[in-house]
Design a protein around this motif. Structure first.
Motif, PDB file in Angstrom:
ATOM      1  N   VAL A  61      40.419  16.092  32.602  1.00 18.50           N
ATOM      2  CA  VAL A  61      39.600  15.693  31.450  1.00 18.50           C
ATOM      3  C   VAL A  61      38.125  15.734  31.846  1.00 18.50           C
ATOM      4  O   VAL A  61      37.731  15.175  32.871  1.00 18.50           O
ATOM      5  CB  VAL A  61      39.975  14.271  30.979  1.00 18.50           C
ATOM      6  CG1 VAL A  61      39.168  13.888  29.758  1.00 18.50           C
ATOM      7  CG2 VAL A  61      41.475  14.189  30.690  1.00 18.50           C
ATOM      8  N   HIS A 121      39.511   1.249  27.933  1.00 11.00           N
ATOM      9  CA  HIS A 121      40.509   2.118  28.562  1.00 11.00           C
ATOM     10  C   HIS A 121      41.484   2.731  27.553  1.00 11.00           C
ATOM     11  O   HIS A 121      42.461   3.366  27.922  1.00 11.00           O
ATOM     12  CB  HIS A 121      41.286   1.330  29.620  1.00 11.00           C
ATOM     13  CG  HIS A 121      40.422   1.013  30.815  1.00 11.00           C
ATOM     14  ND1 HIS A 121      39.477   0.013  30.798  1.00 11.00           N
ATOM     15  CD2 HIS A 121      40.320   1.606  32.028  1.00 11.00           C
ATOM     16  CE1 HIS A 121      38.841  -0.019  31.968  1.00 11.00           C
ATOM     17  NE2 HIS A 121      39.332   0.943  32.729  1.00 11.00           N
ATOM     18  N   LEU A 156      41.255   5.234  25.272  1.00 10.19           N
ATOM     19  CA  LEU A 156      41.387   6.693  25.190  1.00 10.19           C
ATOM     20  C   LEU A 156      42.129   7.257  26.394  1.00 10.19           C
ATOM     21  O   LEU A 156      42.949   8.174  26.272  1.00 10.19           O
ATOM     22  CB  LEU A 156      39.992   7.332  25.077  1.00 10.19           C
ATOM     23  CG  LEU A 156      39.971   8.848  24.865  1.00 10.19           C
ATOM     24  CD1 LEU A 156      40.630   9.231  23.537  1.00 10.19           C
ATOM     25  CD2 LEU A 156      38.535   9.363  24.903  1.00 10.19           C
ATOM     26  N   ARG A 157      41.871   6.658  27.545  1.00 12.91           N
ATOM     27  CA  ARG A 157      42.530   7.120  28.769  1.00 12.91           C
ATOM     28  C   ARG A 157      44.049   7.048  28.597  1.00 12.91           C
ATOM     29  O   ARG A 157      44.778   7.975  28.946  1.00 12.91           O
ATOM     30  CB  ARG A 157      42.081   6.231  29.943  1.00 12.91           C
ATOM     31  CG  ARG A 157      42.555   6.735  31.282  1.00 12.91           C
ATOM     32  CD  ARG A 157      42.167   5.798  32.425  1.00 12.91           C
ATOM     33  NE  ARG A 157      42.535   6.438  33.664  1.00 12.91           N
ATOM     34  CZ  ARG A 157      41.766   7.310  34.308  1.00 12.91           C
ATOM     35  NH1 ARG A 157      40.572   7.595  33.824  1.00 12.91           N
ATOM     36  NH2 ARG A 157      42.148   7.892  35.413  1.00 12.91           N
ATOM     37  N   GLU A 158      44.517   5.947  28.019  1.00 12.28           N
ATOM     38  CA  GLU A 158      45.971   5.780  27.826  1.00 12.28           C
ATOM     39  C   GLU A 158      46.505   6.800  26.816  1.00 12.28           C
ATOM     40  O   GLU A 158      47.560   7.392  27.011  1.00 12.28           O
ATOM     41  CB  GLU A 158      46.266   4.337  27.368  1.00 12.28           C
ATOM     42  CG  GLU A 158      46.237   3.333  28.528  1.00 12.28           C
ATOM     43  CD  GLU A 158      45.872   1.922  28.051  1.00 12.28           C
ATOM     44  OE1 GLU A 158      46.012   1.658  26.821  1.00 12.28           O
ATOM     45  OE2 GLU A 158      45.424   1.103  28.888  1.00 12.28           O
ATOM     46  N   ARG A 159      45.720   7.011  25.744  1.00 11.35           N
ATOM     47  CA  ARG A 159      46.151   7.989  24.720  1.00 11.35           C
ATOM     48  C   ARG A 159      46.259   9.382  25.307  1.00 11.35           C
ATOM     49  O   ARG A 159      47.166  10.138  25.024  1.00 11.35           O
ATOM     50  CB  ARG A 159      45.097   8.052  23.603  1.00 11.35           C
ATOM     51  CG  ARG A 159      45.197   6.998  22.560  1.00 11.35           C
ATOM     52  CD  ARG A 159      46.230   7.316  21.529  1.00 11.35           C
ATOM     53  NE  ARG A 159      46.229   6.261  20.485  1.00 11.35           N
ATOM     54  CZ  ARG A 159      47.043   6.229  19.480  1.00 11.35           C
ATOM     55  NH1 ARG A 159      47.933   7.186  19.328  1.00 11.35           N
ATOM     56  NH2 ARG A 159      47.000   5.251  18.616  1.00 11.35           N
ATOM     57  N   VAL A 160      45.269   9.721  26.143  1.00  8.35           N
ATOM     58  CA  VAL A 160      45.252  11.060  26.751  1.00  8.35           C
ATOM     59  C   VAL A 160      46.472  11.220  27.654  1.00  8.35           C
ATOM     60  O   VAL A 160      47.189  12.215  27.594  1.00  8.35           O
ATOM     61  CB  VAL A 160      43.948  11.284  27.549  1.00  8.35           C
ATOM     62  CG1 VAL A 160      44.038  12.535  28.414  1.00  8.35           C
ATOM     63  CG2 VAL A 160      42.749  11.372  26.617  1.00  8.35           C
ATOM     64  N   GLU A 161      46.718  10.198  28.461  1.00  8.91           N
ATOM     65  CA  GLU A 161      47.860  10.291  29.399  1.00  8.91           C
ATOM     66  C   GLU A 161      49.177  10.418  28.636  1.00  8.91           C
ATOM     67  O   GLU A 161      50.080  11.154  29.016  1.00  8.91           O
ATOM     68  CB  GLU A 161      47.883   9.065  30.327  1.00  8.91           C
ATOM     69  CG  GLU A 161      46.886   9.227  31.485  1.00  8.91           C
ATOM     70  CD  GLU A 161      46.596   7.942  32.224  1.00  8.91           C
ATOM     71  OE1 GLU A 161      45.635   7.955  33.024  1.00  8.91           O
ATOM     72  OE2 GLU A 161      47.302   6.924  31.999  1.00  8.91           O
ATOM     73  N   ASP A 205      48.165  14.925  28.322  1.00  4.74           N
ATOM     74  CA  ASP A 205      48.268  15.342  29.712  1.00  4.74           C
ATOM     75  C   ASP A 205      49.220  16.508  29.928  1.00  4.74           C
ATOM     76  O   ASP A 205      48.924  17.447  30.631  1.00  4.74           O
ATOM     77  CB  ASP A 205      48.775  14.166  30.554  1.00  4.74           C
ATOM     78  CG  ASP A 205      47.684  13.713  31.524  1.00  4.74           C
ATOM     79  OD1 ASP A 205      47.885  12.706  32.200  1.00  4.74           O
ATOM     80  OD2 ASP A 205      46.654  14.409  31.584  1.00  4.74           O
ATOM     81  N   ASN A 239      34.493   4.964  26.413  1.00  7.32           N
ATOM     82  CA  ASN A 239      35.895   5.386  26.409  1.00  7.32           C
ATOM     83  C   ASN A 239      36.048   6.788  26.980  1.00  7.32           C
ATOM     84  O   ASN A 239      36.934   7.059  27.786  1.00  7.32           O
ATOM     85  CB  ASN A 239      36.443   5.356  24.988  1.00  7.32           C
ATOM     86  CG  ASN A 239      37.383   4.193  24.746  1.00  7.32           C
ATOM     87  OD1 ASN A 239      38.565   4.294  25.025  1.00  7.32           O
ATOM     88  ND2 ASN A 239      36.846   3.074  24.296  1.00  7.32           N
ATOM     89  N   ALA A 298      38.001   7.930  30.394  1.00  5.60           N
ATOM     90  CA  ALA A 298      39.147   8.829  30.269  1.00  5.60           C
ATOM     91  C   ALA A 298      38.951  10.110  31.078  1.00  5.60           C
ATOM     92  O   ALA A 298      39.884  10.882  31.276  1.00  5.60           O
ATOM     93  CB  ALA A 298      39.372   9.188  28.800  1.00  5.60           C
ATOM     94  N   SER A 299      37.719  10.330  31.572  1.00  6.67           N
ATOM     95  CA  SER A 299      37.401  11.606  32.209  1.00  6.67           C
ATOM     96  C   SER A 299      37.652  11.611  33.705  1.00  6.67           C
ATOM     97  O   SER A 299      37.402  10.629  34.395  1.00  6.67           O
ATOM     98  CB  SER A 299      35.925  11.942  31.984  1.00  6.67           C
ATOM     99  OG  SER A 299      35.670  12.116  30.624  1.00  6.67           O
TER     100      SER A 299
END
Ligand SMILES: Nc1ncnc2c1ncn2[C@@H]1O[C@H](COP(=O)(O)OP(=O)(O)OP(=O)(O)O)[C@@H](O)[C@H]1O
Ligand SMILES: Nc1ncnc2c1ncn2[C@@H]1O[C@H](COP(=O)(O)OP(=O)(O)OP(=O)(O)O)[C@@H](O)[C@H]1O
Ligand SMILES: [Mg+2]
Ligand SMILES: [Mg+2]
Lengths: 257, 257
Positions: free
Chosen positions: A4, A106, A108-113, A117, A137, A141-142
């Protein structure tokens, strides 16, 4: 496992959207499955790419829909390896809804994972020119936070200020935050102040400045005026070759091939 | 009774700070007592004017200090008619403190009426490129909201988006909000797209576009690089004469002489 990347800066008009669009496009042309996400309420990605229909679903659902369905938000492009999630926060109430959810830094990070991913090699995020909860966010997430810096005389001052704000984020929010590098944009070698800025930035930051410098390129303006990316508009322009070189430098420097 | 003017736009790098500095300077040279307030956490006013000492008090106290003392916050300039309130929100926690107070959208308006109205003829406010609570405060505190628009091809799209967001503000926050006018900036008559943008904006908005168009002017960049305003740097430059003309147009159009 997607890498990301987000382009972040408090200063406006420095080339965040232009860099996000063209890095994503260069990765897609290089055969990497790439998603470009626009988290700026302005929706500059959609304007610059001449996408006419207003997205029914997009960044808002990414933050606010508990039953988020990726396929409903994904917008395809003419490149088979490139998809978009566009910004659909043009109304103030929509933007404020997203900002409320983004108070969990945190999120967006969880959504991305959870949703992105496994589907992509790269997720590239465009953000507004602020240190708002949405921008925070995106940074958290990056894997790589890239900082575009326009080669104007005040660039050094705005960089110092950004690094100060970034240190605050590390101290107050997430100690693991790292800047991947500073990207010099809109460089015009005929302007003395630009050469001086480049020299000063390299002297001050050395390794953490990308070797690739994006030159000022009139085809970039022309391309966005007709709603295409500059790689398609004029492959041999300094803008197109600049961003292709940048994609290669990112792949090499962070061993992502 | 001070006339409060703010420069507002969601798009970054369109000339908000440059316009705020130079309109305020032109009013001061014209004999009007003027205060320039920087509400942008980036503190671009301080950088562009080469003010070295970091302000001890400033925009933060304006919002967060219940015993706000105007004389402790005011920074003098070399013009006897021009003062500054600089931005001292460079730390994230300071910015977030201000954003919390700014959730009362009418807060700044009350502060201005209480502390600034009687002392100045004009209060000019620079804001960040967002629709954050701080920017909304500035719009509601303003008698005239001016919208700088860079003459690039995407300008029309970003203007449409801004007008949409502005209508939201009117519907959700304050029905009395009015835009004083759109100011075209960085106009280069040799670029065809710029002429087309100008024509389209005048056709679409007519009267609500300022007659004065601010041309692209290299002395503006040069002046900010050495920390002075362009009127001082080069009085006969197109940038200096452009902003002096704008000050006169504002005085005439809104009968403020
Ligand atoms: N290398 C370049 N050469 C010439 N023009 C450029 C270049 N990069 C960007 N531009 C132009 O500069 C303007 C600002 O770029 P862009 O919108 O990408 O900046 P931004 O940082 O995303 O702005 P914002 O702060 O509003 O999000 C646009 O008109 C864009 O077309
Ligand atoms: N008329 C002009 N001619 C040439 N350069 C200009 C002109 N107006 C502004 N600039 C330059 O363009 C850049 C952006 O201007 P400025 O910082 O005023 O925009 P802004 O809208 O305040 O940006 P931000 O969104 O970061 O607050 C600066 O480098 C400034 O010196
Ligand atoms: Mg952008
Ligand atoms: Mg500014």
């Amino acid at each position: 496992m997607a890498t990301v990347i987000s382009f972040s800066s408090q200063k406006g008009g420095v080339g965040k959207t232009t860099s996000a669009i063209h890095l994503a496009t260069a990765f897609a042309l290089g055969g990497y499955k790439t998603l470009l996400v626009d988290l700026d309420p302005q929706g500059s990605v959609q304007s610059a790419l001449g996408i006419r229909e207003h997205p029914v679903q997009g960044a808002r659902e990414l933050f606010c829909d508990p039953n988020f369905e990726f396929d409903a938000v994904r917008v395809g492009s003419e490149h088979k390896n490139l998809d978009y999630i566009l910004s659909n926060m043009s109304h103030l109430t929509e933007e404020q809804e997203v900002v409320r959810v983004a108070s969990d830094y945190h999120f967006l990070r969880e959504r991305v994972e959870e949703h992105l991913d496994a589907r992509y090699d790269f997720v590239v995020i465009d953000v507004p020119p602020t240190t708002s909860p949405v921008s925070i966010n995106a940074m958290i997430a990056s894997d790589l936070v890239m900082v575009p810096l326009q080669c104007e005389a005040l660039a050094i001052k705005s960089l110092k200020r950004f690094l100060l704000a970034f240190r605050d984020l590390q101290n107050n929010i997430d100690p693991n935050l790292r800047i991947a590098g500073v990207l010099l944009t809109m460089f015009n070698r005929n302007i003395r102040a630009h050469q001086q800025v480049c020299k000063q930035v390299y002297q001050a930051l050395g390794e953490s400045v990308f070797q690739t410098i994006i030159p000022e390129c009139s085809y970039i303006l022309e391309a966005s005026a007709i709603g295409v990316d500059v790689i398609k508009r004029r492959l041999n322009s300094v803008g197109a070759t600049g961003y292709i070189r940048l994609a290669n430098e990112v792949l090499d420097r962070f061993e992502l091939r």
